[in-house]
Design an enzyme around this catalytic site. Structure first.
Site, PDB file in Angstrom:
ATOM      1  N   ASP A   1     -11.372   2.882 -13.136  1.00 44.54           N
ATOM      2  CA  ASP A   1     -12.488   2.271 -13.975  1.00 44.54           C
ATOM      3  C   ASP A   1     -12.243   2.703 -15.570  1.00 44.54           C
ATOM      4  OD1 ASP A   1     -15.130   1.424 -15.108  1.00 44.54           O
ATOM      5  OD2 ASP A   1     -16.152   2.676 -13.413  1.00 44.54           O
TER       6      ASP A   1
ATOM      7  N   GLU B   1     -32.751   0.813 -18.091  1.00 43.25           N
ATOM      8  CA  GLU B   1     -32.011   1.119 -16.927  1.00 43.25           C
ATOM      9  C   GLU B   1     -30.803   0.367 -16.996  1.00 43.25           C
ATOM     10  OE1 GLU B   1     -33.835  -0.386 -13.414  1.00 43.25           O
ATOM     11  OE2 GLU B   1     -34.383  -2.238 -14.305  1.00 43.25           O
TER      12      GLU B   1
END
Length: 736
Positions: free
Chosen positions: A269, A476
């Site tokens: 990542d 979110e």
């Protein structure tokens, strides 16, 4: 004269160099792939090799290797490009379709549009631009174990089986079916046990039990690696049992490579490798950290530290041969997308920009938006609305005309985003009066806007109120992207409550006082608790983040042009008190498989404008361990309109207080369409792995005993359906 001679000499040298490059064995498309990769690697210096192991790999001009940026996203359509592309519903919305064929087609469409952009870059020699390559870091198959997780919207829900099947379908759609070339490259992420919270993801140490690891967190990854044959895996930011995932030997070396025989590439990542020393504190400095990541099996760094691998060779931390192993995996991918081959050899090289946002692609985006909508409440059969009997609609709410909300996160940009307000005005504006008032923001009151009492008085003049509620990816999402942490109910991209923002409920209460029919259409990437809404709304729909065509999809459902059949990919809990601590990765008390309380809306739930009946279930009453069993059932549309049904098969094992056993588990689903009065036979084949249980040591074992098979439009105990006992005999059978 001297200048002319120099010019001709320069041209001759350039042509000679080009001819030499063209004659290298790695350029010969007729040679075996392994031979070509080995030849290319043999021509690189150590310094060149380590530069090519970072996401932005530079061109090596002397060998004719073009620059390439590995970082691209395709969560629900090609993302983050400046070009106009087709945008589908957010992943959690696509999960609600329970339609593997539709998501496979979406993946194929996405890779088609991505190919068009890449082909242009390859022809023009501009392959080094981020978000233009063919290596998509999609899909996100982490388990949405807790509805507070902001990135859960990127997943396919809380269930390992649904996640596995939807994830596998998009992988196959993205990568294509040519035996030699990949249409694009999918990547299963984030491996593994990465499901929030966001604020401490760079330092968090996930410690699930061995049982939960193999029962919940790894099955989807196993499916994508061993069955869908995904070519990429992204390792996660967090640690697993004390070791960073991108340097985790059990995860990467043992499970992924040795047990599952994964032969693709592993990427970190982005900037996860610097976390080893800076946040996890597992390594004293970066050079040692990079060596450990390499040796564990991380082939590519999304970041800027892998150049230190050259220093690691000099220090004896690893060998150049170790670097070559990772490079061979990376170059194999680049060869398979056709970067070094003549265009006429690559079956996807002729795809041009005429495919971008073509009509067929836009139609499928709208189709998936409609399929994703879940009808949660429909009191007194208020829906569908009859356009001939309605003179005016009060359209209110923060997401009634908010196109950005519909795009969610990791999005591309379409030429047009159709909101509910736009769709109503275009399609019904000449027949029905549309009174649009935002009324309220997502989390606060609007400045210089009418009071809630004034909004209600205006709404009272309409025949029906449609309130488009919810939140957005501003509230979110991924830490750093969702920037609304200063508002109550949100923290670093995660939610601290399942409630709809209280300011919206305050306005809804005023609207309820009008006595007009109240329809709530909710947009969000996770579930709301819907405590007030479920009791007071006359109709309630969950519309997720529906992409570019969400507005048309919603209007079609409201007026009965489309019969809703979406199903909840998440459990809707009644209260925040139902949730275990967010950072506890135990599955005890989580999701429909282990939550023993009463949900508001269970996983797999969704209403329809018609009714369906199940009958004549047939399957073998007895089998031996290791056998497959075929289950067939008749499904009939017994209502008054055509519609889709999501047929779901659950396996129910007897509960044993000595060990953890799912209350029930989805092991088959099919979305079908039936006309009014029509019936069809639906069949499922259950393999041993669908009938087995995870042991405490992580092994998947099928044992003798009796199980119950249930088939219906949802979970057993919540919907009508048919069931049959199945007796399993024989010695224990280890699936894996």
């Amino acid at each position: 004269m001297r200048n002319i001679s120099f010019f001709f000499m320069f041209c001759f040298c350039a042509l000679f160099a080009h001819a030499q490059v063209g004659n290298f064995p790695f350029r010969n498309a007729d040679l075996p792939l392994e031979v070509r990769v080995k030849d290319l690697i043999s021509r690189l210096t150590l310094e060149e090799k380590v530069q090519l192991m970072q996401h932005h790999s530079p061109a090596i001009s002397r060998l004719g290797i073009p620059a390439y940026d590995w970082w691209n996203e395709a969560l629900h359509g090609v993302a983050r490009t400046s070009e106009k592309v087709t945008v589908f519903p957010q992943a959690i919305g696509m999960a609600a379709t329970f339609d593997t064929d539709a998501i496979h087609k979406m993946g194929d469409i996405t890779s088609t549009e991505g190919r068009a952009l890449f082909n242009e870059d390859l022809k023009s020699g501009k392959t080094g631009t981020r978000y233009r390559g063919l290596t998509y870091w999609t899909p996100n198959i982490n388990i949405f174990r807790d509805p507070r997780w902001g990135r859960g919207q990127e997943t396919y829900g809380e269930d390992p089986y649904l996640t596995a099947k939807m994830g596998a379908a998009i992988v196959r759609g993205l990568e294509g079916d040519d035996p030699h070339y990949l249409k694009s490259v999918a990547c299963a992420k984030h491996y593994a046990v990465h499901s929030g919270p966001e604020y401490n993801r760079h330092s968090f140490d996930a410690r699930p039990s061995v049982f939960d690891l193999w029962d919940t967190y790894l099955p989807a990854f196993r499916e994508l690696v061993t069955k869908a044959k995904v070519h990429g895996v992204m390792c996660a930011y967090n640690r697993l049992n004390g070791q960073p995932c991108c340097g985790n030997d059990p995860l990467l070396a043992d499970i992924l490579r040795n047990q599952w025989h994964f032969d693709g590439y592993v990427t970190s990542d982005c900037w996860a490798l610097k976390d080893f020393a800076e946040f996890h504190k597992t390594h004293p400095e970066h050079t040692i950290a990079m060596s450990d990541a390499l040796l564990a099996g991380t082939d590519l760094e999304c970041g800027n530290l892998y150049h230190l691998l050259a220093e690691g060779v000099k220090k004896g931390l690893h060998s150049e041969r170790d670097i070559n192993v990772s490079l061979s995996r990376l170059f194999t991918i680049l060869f398979k997308i056709g970067m070094f081959d003549p265009a006429e050899r690559v079956p996807y090289s002729s795809i041009g920009r005429e495919v971008l946002e073509c009509e067929a692609h836009k139609q499928h985006a709208e189709c998936m938006a409609k399929e994703s909508i879940v009808l949660l409440e429909n009191k007194n059969h208020l829906l569908p609305l009859d356009a001939s009997k309605i003179k005016s609609i009060a359209l209110i709410g923060p997401n009634a005309d908010n196109g950005q909300t519909q795009l969610a996160n990791y999005f591309g940009t379409p030429s047009e985003i159709v909101t509910p307000y736009m769709s109503l005005k275009r399609r019904l504006g000449n027949k029905i009066k549309i009174d649009y008032l935002p009324g309220v923001g997502i989390v606060d009151k609007l400045k210089n806007a009418p009071s809630f009492a004034q909004v209600a008085r205006k709404a009272m003049q309409s025949d029906v109120i449609v309130f488009v509620s919810g939140i957005s990816a501003d509230y979110e999402g991924e830490a750093g992207d969702a920037g609304a942490a200063g508002y109550g109910g949100f923290a670093s991209g995660d939610r601290t409550t399942m409630q709809l923002p209280l300011v919206q409920i305050e306005l809804l209460k005023e609207l309820k006082k009008t006595g007009r029919p109240l329809i709530i259409v909710n947009m969000s990437g996770s579930v709301m608790s819907f405590e007030w809404e479920s009791r007071n709304a006359d109709a309630l729909l969950q519309a997720w983040y529906g992409g570019q065509a969400a507005g048309d999809a919603i209007v079609d459902v409201l007026f009965g042009h489309y019969n809703p059949a979406g199903r909840m990919p998440l459990t809707t809990y009644k209260s925040d008190n139902d949730l275990p601590p967010f950072e506890n990765y135990s599955m005890f008390g989580r999701t429909y498989r282990y939550f023993k309380g009463e949900p508001r809306y269970p996983f797999g739930y969704g209403l329809s404008y018609t009714t369906f009946a199940y009958s004549d279930m047939q399957c073998a009453g007895e089998i031996h361990t290791g056998d497959t069993v075929r289950v067939t059932v008749t499904v009939s549309n017994t209502g008054y309109c055509d519609g889709d049904e999501v047929v779901q098969l659950y396996v129910v094992h007897p509960q044993d207080g000595r060990k953890q056993i799912p209350l029930c588990a989805l092991k088959g689903f099919k979305r079908i369409h039936l006309k009014r009065g029509e019936s069809t036979r639906v069949s499922f084949t259950l393999a041993p792995e669908e009938l087995a249980l995870t042991e405490t040591d992580g092994n998947l074992m099928e044992k003798s005993g009796q199980v119950t098979l249930f088939v219906g439009g949802g979970q057993p105990n919540y919907v009508a359906g048919v069931s049959s006992p199945l007796t399993i005999k024989g010695a224990p059978y280890q699936v894996w």
